[in-house]
Write a protein that holds these residues in place. Structure first.
Motif: not given
Length: 146
Positions: A10-16, A48-52
């Motif tokens: 979810v964090v990665t998608l929101i970051a993108l 995004a890096i943190c989410g990945i």
């Protein structure tokens, strides 16, 4: 582990999405050389890096708080949202006293001490904010003071 992976995704998608919206920022003719897009893109890239990383390398399954604790957190959130809405019409002192008393009661359920803490914090913070920091607060509702 599953909760970390879901949260990371979810964090990665929101970051993108944040990065995509940052690329739409219009630049003015007087922008600095870096431009207004750079900082939001950097923030989005770090998120995004943190989410990945969280998705690929999750922690062990966390111990979630008991239902009673979650209820206390929900009450605190509702009280703080109500506080934000009550500040303008009711002034600073009354909403701050009530909010501080409720939150103090949640920490230590003794009504007299919670009420004293609420009143003390309210008046003390008002004095500090109004006179020491020079903020333009009104302590009581406008319909009381005129």
């Amino acid at each position: 582990m599953a909760s970390d992976r879901i949260f990371g995704a979810v964090v990665t998608l929101i970051a993108l999405a944040y990065i995509a919206s940052a690329t739409q920022i219009q630049t003015s003719f007087m922008a600095d050389p870096v431009g207004p897009k750079t900082f939001p893109i950097i923030i989005g890239a770090v998120a995004a890096i943190c989410g990945i990383i969280m998705t690929l390398k999750p922690d062990e399954e966390p111990e979630w708080p008991e239902l009673k604790t979650m209820g206390s957190l929900l009450i605190a959130v509702v009280v703080l949202v109500g506080y934000a809405y009550a500040l303008k019409p009711l002034g600073f002192i009354l909403p701050t006293a009530v909010t501080a008393a409720i939150l103090s009661y949640q920490i230590n359920p003794q009504p007299a001490k919670a009420a004293a803490a609420g009143v003390g914090l309210s008046i003390g913070l008002f004095v500090i904010f109004k006179f020491a920091l020079g903020l333009s607060l009104f302590g009581l509702p406008k319909f009381v003071t005129g």
